[in-house]
Design a protein around this motif. Structure first.
Motif, short mmCIF file in Angstrom:
data_model
loop_
_atom_site.label_atom_id
_atom_site.label_comp_id
_atom_site.label_asym_id
_atom_site.label_seq_id
_atom_site.Cartn_x
_atom_site.Cartn_y
_atom_site.Cartn_z
N VAL A 1 0.86 -1.19 0.00
CA VAL A 1 0.00 0.00 0.00
C VAL A 1 0.89 1.23 0.00
CG1 VAL A 1 -1.77 1.30 1.22
CG2 VAL A 1 -1.84 -1.20 1.21
N ASP A 2 0.81 2.00 -1.08
CA ASP A 2 1.65 3.19 -1.26
C ASP A 2 1.02 4.40 -0.56
OD1 ASP A 2 3.78 4.64 -2.16
OD2 ASP A 2 2.97 4.99 -4.16
N ASP A 3 1.85 5.40 -0.23
CA ASP A 3 1.39 6.68 0.34
C ASP A 3 0.58 6.47 1.61
OD1 ASP A 3 2.53 7.78 -1.92
OD2 ASP A 3 0.64 7.87 -3.01
N PHE A 4 0.92 5.48 2.41
CA PHE A 4 0.11 5.19 3.59
C PHE A 4 0.15 6.37 4.56
CE2 PHE A 4 -0.88 3.37 7.75
CZ PHE A 4 -2.04 2.68 7.44
N GLY A 5 -1.03 6.71 5.09
CA GLY A 5 -1.15 7.79 6.05
C GLY A 5 -1.64 9.10 5.47
N THR A 6 -1.76 9.17 4.14
CA THR A 6 -2.17 10.44 3.51
C THR A 6 -3.61 10.41 3.02
OG1 THR A 6 -1.42 9.71 1.33
CG2 THR A 6 0.17 10.86 2.72
N LEU B 1 3.41 -1.96 4.01
CA LEU B 1 2.97 -0.58 4.12
C LEU B 1 4.13 0.33 3.75
CD1 LEU B 1 0.94 -0.43 7.48
CD2 LEU B 1 0.07 -0.72 5.15
N LYS B 2 3.86 1.32 2.89
CA LYS B 2 4.89 2.28 2.49
C LYS B 2 4.54 3.65 3.09
CE LYS B 2 6.90 1.91 -1.43
NZ LYS B 2 7.21 1.97 -2.88
N ILE B 3 5.40 4.15 3.95
CA ILE B 3 5.16 5.44 4.61
C ILE B 3 5.38 6.56 3.61
CG2 ILE B 3 5.78 6.93 6.54
CD1 ILE B 3 6.96 4.47 7.92
N ASP B 4 4.40 7.42 3.46
CA ASP B 4 4.49 8.48 2.47
C ASP B 4 5.63 9.44 2.78
OD1 ASP B 4 3.11 9.87 0.12
OD2 ASP B 4 3.25 11.49 1.60
N GLN B 5 6.25 9.94 1.72
CA GLN B 5 7.42 10.81 1.88
C GLN B 5 7.09 12.13 2.58
OE1 GLN B 5 8.99 12.08 -1.91
NE2 GLN B 5 6.97 11.99 -2.88
N SER B 6 5.82 12.52 2.60
CA SER B 6 5.46 13.76 3.29
C SER B 6 5.75 13.69 4.78
CB SER B 6 3.97 14.08 3.06
OG SER B 6 3.15 13.07 3.62
N PHE B 7 5.76 12.48 5.35
CA PHE B 7 6.09 12.31 6.76
C PHE B 7 7.61 12.20 6.97
CE2 PHE B 7 1.85 10.15 6.42
CZ PHE B 7 1.14 11.17 7.04
N ILE B 8 8.31 11.75 5.93
CA ILE B 8 9.75 11.55 6.04
C ILE B 8 10.50 12.86 5.80
CG2 ILE B 8 11.71 10.22 5.15
CD1 ILE B 8 9.51 8.59 6.57
N ARG B 9 9.93 13.73 4.98
CA ARG B 9 10.62 14.95 4.53
C ARG B 9 11.11 15.81 5.70
NH1 ARG B 9 6.68 16.87 1.66
NH2 ARG B 9 7.23 15.61 -0.15
N GLU B 10 10.30 15.97 6.74
CA GLU B 10 10.67 16.81 7.88
C GLU B 10 10.83 15.99 9.16
OE1 GLU B 10 7.80 19.94 8.14
OE2 GLU B 10 8.41 20.86 6.25
N LEU B 11 11.25 14.78 8.96
CA LEU B 11 11.38 13.87 10.11
C LEU B 11 12.38 14.40 11.13
CD1 LEU B 11 10.06 11.16 10.77
CD2 LEU B 11 12.06 10.01 9.82
N ASN B 12 13.38 15.15 10.68
CA ASN B 12 14.42 15.64 11.58
C ASN B 12 13.93 16.79 12.46
OD1 ASN B 12 16.00 13.87 10.15
ND2 ASN B 12 16.94 15.44 8.86
N ILE B 13 12.90 17.51 12.02
CA ILE B 13 12.50 18.73 12.72
C ILE B 13 11.07 18.70 13.24
CG2 ILE B 13 14.15 20.17 11.45
CD1 ILE B 13 11.88 21.04 9.65
N SER B 14 10.28 17.72 12.83
CA SER B 14 8.88 17.69 13.23
C SER B 14 8.60 16.51 14.14
CB SER B 14 7.98 17.62 11.99
OG SER B 14 6.63 17.41 12.36
N GLN B 15 8.26 16.81 15.39
CA GLN B 15 7.92 15.74 16.33
C GLN B 15 6.62 15.05 15.94
OE1 GLN B 15 9.74 14.45 18.87
NE2 GLN B 15 11.33 15.76 17.98
N LYS B 16 5.74 15.79 15.30
CA LYS B 16 4.49 15.18 14.85
C LYS B 16 4.77 14.12 13.79
CE LYS B 16 1.38 19.03 15.85
NZ LYS B 16 0.39 20.00 15.29
#
Length: 701
Positions: free
Chosen positions: A604-609, A625-640
């Motif tokens: 399942v692509d883009d999971f979570g969006t 499950l494939k975690i969408d890149q929108s969650f990975i992009r700011e992984l270093n700075i976003s606790q959410k």
């Protein structure tokens, strides 16, 4: 209280007809009024009128030179004292003539000595007539205005408000309180709805309407309370035997005193021809104005805007992926989404705007205002789609794409303005959807390029312009590569390397995605077989399946035939679907189960969006499950984003699913994913998507 005629005064108006036998005598007048008694009882509900005035009189307009005035017996003496002076000096004659000539109300104030004190009375004469017919009745509304400044506040002091109320007494009229409870009604309500007054009194007017209609009606009542302005509303109501009647309702606010407010409601039954005319200009599903009405209104609006030297905006609104929702959830659910969208648009917190449903999933809004108003409108329209639509106890987020044109900068006629708003809308959809853009002249050139690109795409397969690139998926513990994702690319002689974000939506819309998708499956299987024959084993390739392609019932058979064609094991490939494709549980479950029966892994692509539901994950035979890149992009700075990513990984582990992070570009992201026990990752940090030859060189030989 029934109207009782106890006294008449004869008034001669020599300018209206030839006098024959002199004034109407009392006996003749009484006899004539007796003959009309039943009609008058239907026309005038005295209790209702007395809520607007202290005394009510009715003047019967005769065909000859004589008029006669009547009042009910409880007010006979007072009315005579109040009006006697203007009768005797001829002023009442003049006032009546003026009302008849102009059909406009006339108001005058008389000073009268009653109960040993001087009192001021304001009387308003209102012509009550049917359209294109002479005035038949003049209503005299008289009220004591001596104490007006000490507290009595009546919002319907305007002559036109009185006129609107009285003239509508020929139709159905009821009064309600601010909560919608029915206080009184005239006999015409019984004729229309078949209810007697004691059956409706104290009941809520909302009980006569469907739930969504009642909600809209309540909004109009609230609006009238705030603005002190009349409101008009068309809807279906139910009569006593359950029949639906299409009516036009006019709402008028009345302040009985400072603290007590109520509404007068006039209800007009719209006949068949009127309904047909309404539906000629209205969309039957949503009740909004339709495209025909839009064009008619824009012609007038352009003339007014040109004359006043002002601007207005056209918002062309498209519901993203509505066709997919409609196909998956069914037409009934799709219609419900359109109706709720119409309701949300009508409730926008904007001034001076109008909403139109022009076709299928597209709406247009016209807004008068300056640049700030127009910008605010775009933001508010987009915001109403943040709230999910709940269909059958499931929440669905439907975004909107909006193209905007402005008069006169972007066009001076309706066709050009709509065309340019549509062009801006196309730009939004081409660049990812879910936002808005204002039209600019450069878009015309870009749109022409888009159309030309489509023509080239139709021949891309036969001209050998399509190719497959592969992106490795790296095991974050061992660093080994056991799987790849196949990604479609297009290199055209005229346009060069075309972004998938541009040509794949076009292929999906036009149906070209079906032959292109079949080509992708065949090409990937053929290449995997070549690699295996050359010694590369123990790997698999993920193939993306588009929503339109996935709906084809023959898909499992096609994949099975292709695997047999190249003598490949099912473990050599993986089928990748998007999260939104899982909504149609019945069809999706059947197709996925057929693929699983072949031994194919499902991701399942883009999971979570999209439309995450544990119910889907539990029911479907999913492996990855494939975690969408929108969650990975700011992984270093976003606790959410860290929390969401951690949750998805834990969910996958507990469900015994493999998890892959997409869009990994930095070493810090890799370390964080490793600490969260994410199994695999793909992204530019490891490798861009590269050609089959580059894959062979790097990883196989």
């Amino acid at each position: 209280m029934l109207l009782q005629f106890a006294h008449f005064w004869e008034i001669e108006f020599p300018d209206y007809g030839d006098k024959k036998d002199g004034f109407m005598d009392k006996v003749a007048a009484t006899r004539e009024f007796d003959n009309l008694r039943d009609l008058i009882k239907t026309l005038f509900n005295l209790d209702t009128l007395y809520q607007l005035a202290d005394f009510v009189s009715i003047i019967k307009v005769e065909h000859g030179p004589t008029f006669a005035i009547a009042c009910d017996d409880r007010a006979e003496q007072q009315v005579y004292q109040i009006l006697s002076e203007v009768i005797q000096n001829g002023q009442l004659e003049s006032y009546c003539c003026k009302v008849i000539e102009s059909s406009e109300p006339v108001t005058f104030i008389t000073e009268t000595y009653i109960n040993n004190k001087v009192s001021l009375y304001e009387s308003t004469l209102i012509c009550n007539k049917e359209e294109d017919r002479p005035c038949q009745w003049i209503i005299v509304m008289t009220k004591d205005v001596t104490e007006l400044e000490m507290g009595k506040k009546v919002l319907l002091e305007s002559n036109k408000a009185y006129e609107a109320l009285v003239q509508r007494h020929i139709g159905a009229v009821m009064s309600i309180d601010v909560s919608g409870n029915i206080l009184s009604m005239n006999e015409s309500v019984n004729d229309l709805l078949l209810y007697k007054e004691n059956e409706l009194k104290s009941r809520s007017i909302f009980n006569l309407m469907e739930k969504h209609t009642a909600q809209d009606f309540q909004l109009l009542l609230n609006k009238s309370l705030v603005s002190h302005q009349d409101q008009t509303f068309s809807c279906y109501v139910y009569n006593r035997i359950g029949e639906k009647i299409f009516v036009s309702i006019h709402i008028m606010l009345v302040a009985v005193d400072i603290n007590i407010k109520r509404f007068f409601i006039t209800i007009q039954n719209i006949n068949k021809s009127a309904v047909e005319n309404r539906f000629a200009l209205h969309d039957e599903l949503t009740g909004l104005w339709n495209q025909h009405a839009l064009l008619e209104h824009m012609k007038m609006l352009i003339l007014e805007a040109k004359k006043a030297n002002r601007q207005f905006a056209i918002y062309y609104i498209d519901l993203d992926r509505f066709k997919y929702f409609n196909d998956i959830l069914g037409k009934q659910a799709g219609d419900e989404i359109l109706k709720r969208t119409a309701q949300r648009l009508q409730r926008l917190n904007l001034d001076d705007f109008q909403v139109y449903h022009v076709n299928s999933d597209r709406f247009i809004i016209i807004l008068n205002g300056n640049q700030d108003d127009i910008e605010k409108g775009a933001v508010l329209i987009s915001a109403i789609f943040n709230e999910p639509f709940q269909i059958e106890e499931e929440d669905y987020i439907i975004a909107s794409s909006i193209g905007i044109s402005i008069y006169p900068n972007d066009g001076e006629d309706e066709e050009t303005l709509i065309k340019h708003a549509d062009t801006a809308l196309s730009q939004v959809k081409d660049s990812g959807k879910g936002h808005y853009r204002f039209y600019s002249s450069r878009m015309d050139v870009e749109f022409q390029q888009y159309i030309l690109m489509g023509k080239h795409l139709r021949r891309a397969i036969e001209k050998n312009e399509l190719m497959i690139h592969y992106q490795p998926q790296v095991d974050l513990k061992s660093g080994e590569i056991e799987s790849f994702e196949a990604l479609l690319r297009w290199n055209n002689p005229k346009f060069g390397n075309v972004s998938p974000l541009k040509f794949i939506p076009f292929a999906e819309e036009t149906g070209l995605i079906i032959p292109i998708g079949e080509w992708v499956i065949d090409t990937v299987c053929k290449k995997v077989k070549e690699w295996q024959e050359r010694g590369a084993v123990d790997f698999r390739v993920a193939i993306n399946i588009s929503p339109k392609q996935f709906k084809a019932p023959y898909l499992p058979k096609l994949i099975h035939q292709t695997l047999r064609k190249y003598d490949l094991p099912a473990s050599a490939i993986e089928i990748e679907i998007t999260e939104t494709m899982m909504m149609d549980i019945g069809n999706v479950l059947n197709i996925l189960q057929e693929l699983k029966d072949l031994g194919i892994k499902i991701s399942v692509d883009d999971f979570g969006t999209g439309y995450s539901s544990l119910n889907y994950i539990k029911k479907f035979p999913i492996d990855i499950l494939k975690i969408d890149q929108s969650f990975i992009r700011e992984l270093n700075i976003s606790q959410k984003d860290v929390a969401i990513t951690k949750t998805i990984i834990h969910l996958a582990h507990h469900l015994d699913l493999e998890v892959i992070a997409e869009g990994v570009e930095e070493q810090e992201q890799v370390k964080l994913l490793q600490s969260l026990n994410c199994q695999k990752a793909q992204g530019y940090y490891f490798s861009r998507p590269v050609s089959a030859e580059e894959i062979e060189h790097r990883y196989f030989y």
